[in-house]
Write a protein that holds these residues in place. Structure first.
Motif, PDB file in Angstrom:
ATOM      1  N   ASP A 168       0.862  -1.181   0.000  1.00  0.00           N
ATOM      2  CA  ASP A 168       0.000   0.000   0.000  1.00  0.00           C
ATOM      3  C   ASP A 168       0.900   1.234   0.000  1.00  0.00           C
ATOM      4  O   ASP A 168       1.782   1.371   0.847  1.00  0.00           O
ATOM      5  CB  ASP A 168      -0.908   0.014   1.231  1.00  0.00           C
ATOM      6  CG  ASP A 168      -1.998   1.067   1.122  1.00  0.00           C
ATOM      7  OD1 ASP A 168      -1.644   2.261   1.081  1.00  0.00           O
ATOM      8  OD2 ASP A 168      -3.182   0.711   1.095  1.00  0.00           O
ATOM      9  N   THR A 202      -5.931  -2.292   7.751  1.00  0.00           N
ATOM     10  CA  THR A 202      -6.605  -2.913   6.607  1.00  0.00           C
ATOM     11  C   THR A 202      -5.818  -4.112   6.089  1.00  0.00           C
ATOM     12  O   THR A 202      -6.396  -5.175   5.797  1.00  0.00           O
ATOM     13  CB  THR A 202      -6.801  -1.884   5.483  1.00  0.00           C
ATOM     14  OG1 THR A 202      -7.633  -0.822   5.949  1.00  0.00           O
ATOM     15  CG2 THR A 202      -7.441  -2.527   4.269  1.00  0.00           C
ATOM     16  N   ALA A 255      -6.379  -6.960   8.711  1.00  0.00           N
ATOM     17  CA  ALA A 255      -7.732  -7.516   8.798  1.00  0.00           C
ATOM     18  C   ALA A 255      -8.197  -8.113   7.474  1.00  0.00           C
ATOM     19  O   ALA A 255      -8.801  -9.193   7.439  1.00  0.00           O
ATOM     20  CB  ALA A 255      -8.706  -6.430   9.258  1.00  0.00           C
ATOM     21  N   ARG A 256      -7.930  -7.418   6.393  1.00  0.00           N
ATOM     22  CA  ARG A 256      -8.439  -7.862   5.095  1.00  0.00           C
ATOM     23  C   ARG A 256      -7.582  -8.941   4.456  1.00  0.00           C
ATOM     24  O   ARG A 256      -8.088  -9.911   3.870  1.00  0.00           O
ATOM     25  CB  ARG A 256      -8.529  -6.659   4.152  1.00  0.00           C
ATOM     26  CG  ARG A 256      -9.124  -6.974   2.765  1.00  0.00           C
ATOM     27  CD  ARG A 256      -8.920  -5.809   1.823  1.00  0.00           C
ATOM     28  NE  ARG A 256      -7.494  -5.573   1.557  1.00  0.00           N
ATOM     29  CZ  ARG A 256      -7.019  -4.428   1.077  1.00  0.00           C
ATOM     30  NH1 ARG A 256      -7.837  -3.409   0.824  1.00  0.00           N
ATOM     31  NH2 ARG A 256      -5.719  -4.314   0.849  1.00  0.00           N
ATOM     32  N   ASP A 257      -6.257  -8.791   4.581  1.00  0.00           N
ATOM     33  CA  ASP A 257      -5.345  -9.665   3.841  1.00  0.00           C
ATOM     34  C   ASP A 257      -4.606 -10.668   4.708  1.00  0.00           C
ATOM     35  O   ASP A 257      -3.908 -11.538   4.180  1.00  0.00           O
ATOM     36  CB  ASP A 257      -4.323  -8.809   3.078  1.00  0.00           C
ATOM     37  CG  ASP A 257      -4.997  -7.835   2.119  1.00  0.00           C
ATOM     38  OD1 ASP A 257      -5.899  -8.272   1.390  1.00  0.00           O
ATOM     39  OD2 ASP A 257      -4.626  -6.643   2.126  1.00  0.00           O
TER      40      ASP A 257
END
Length: 344
Positions: free
Chosen positions: A211, A228, A231-233
């Motif tokens: 990112d 993010t 939690a997401r990846d």
């Protein structure tokens, strides 16, 4: 670590909670009188885009300058110019020139374009004044008419990425590693590519997530980006290239669990500084001492590029945290030797 015309580290400000650092004194060291290259004393000044005690980009440069000065008689530091935008940097550099400062260091790739006229004028009127640009390649000076009074320092971004990648690849439990940068600059992309490739080499199951939107000034933005990725990846190890925003990255990792989520810092060693998630730091010495030596020997200038790498000590990996198991420490040491020797 910036491309020309892209301001990477302006107005860093003070860090948020969680980074307990010793403040850097702004007076510098003073050199003893004793002829160096026919001159009894010399002065060095540095222009920074953030504070000199930011725990990252600015402080790594200022520490390199202090060390170089302390190791050489006859050199002293004039007050650093902090929080300078590229436009302000031109005025600060001109002020140094007017004072006859012997070595003017501009810390970052955002500065060469704005300092072009100052450098050119100094070459004609004050040729004894020398300039050193960090993280700058010869290509970044393509618009310069003359580089007689100028040199650059360029760290080996591939080696930095490989060192971080080896640690991340061996320490991840989820096989998901992250990279958080302040902006999508070519130097950051080069680091990430080397980071991911090295991690995959030591752990074929690794996936990488990058990112480039964290910016360089706000820990809250770094925290949001890292949260993010976690939690997401499922990312559990993050290497940062976002200066002050990295404090927020560490906060997010700590909230996710400091015993299972880890950070690799750069470009200075922050291990042990109240940073429970930091397991290693990729460190850059900005080779300012070598620049001083070249001035004293009369070799300085003509756009010479001073490389910072593992071979000359300009790039290094810090001591690994106690959270890194001994068997992994041994593997990292072996891989680091391969990277140094060009055999990785």
């Amino acid at each position: 670590m910036e491309d020309i015309n892209l301001t990477r580290r302006q107005a860093l400000g003070l860090f948020g909670a969680g980074l307990a650092l010793t403040a850097v004194p702004l007076s510098g060291c003073t050199g003893s009188a004793g002829g160096v290259g026919g001159k009894s004393s010399r002065r060095a000044g540095i222009i920074l885009s953030g504070p000199a005690n930011d725990g990252g980009w600015g402080q790594s440069h200022y520490e390199s300058l202090k060390t170089a000065c302390a190791e050489r008689s006859g050199w002293k530091i004039v007050d650093p110019r902090e929080n300078a935008s590229p436009t302000e940097a031109a005025d600060e550099a001109q002020s140094y020139v007017d004072q006859g400062v012997d070595l003017i260091i501009a810390a970052g790739t955002q500065f060469p374009d704005s300092l072009r006229k100052v450098v050119a004028d100094a070459a004609k009127k004050r040729p004894e004044v020398k300039f050193l640009f960090t993280n700058v390649s010869a290509d970044d000076l393509a618009g310069y008419d003359s580089v007689e009074n100028l040199e650059t320092v360029l760290p080996d971004n591939v080696q930095l990425g490989q060192l971080a990648g080896v640690v991340a690849g061996l320490m991840t439990s989820t096989s998901k590693i992250g990279f958080v940068a302040g902006m999508e600059l070519s130097s950051s992309k080069e680091k990430y590519e080397a980071y991911l490739a090295a991690a995959k080499k030591v752990n074929a199951s690794v996936e990488g997530f990058a990112d480039y939107s964290a910016g360089y000034t706000e820990p809250s933005q770094g925290r949001s980006v890292a949260a993010t990725l976690i939690a997401r990846d499922g990312v559990d190890v993050i290497w940062g290239d976002a200066s002050a925003a990295e404090n927020g990255v560490r906060s997010a990792l700590e909230e996710a669990g400091a015993d299972s989520h880890f950070n690799i810092a750069q470009p200075m060693d922050v291990s042990g500084l109240n940073q429970p998630t930091v397991i290693a730091s990729t460190v850059v010495d900005w080779m300012i001492g070598q620049a001083m030596d070249r001035i004293e020997s009369g070799e300085y200038g003509r756009g010479h590029v001073i490389e910072a790498n593992l071979q000359n000590g300009g790039v290094s990996l810090s001591e690994l945290s106690d959270k890194v198991p001994d068997d992994i420490k041994q593997k990292v040491e072996g891989y680091a030797s391969q990277i140094r020797d060009g055999k990785f």
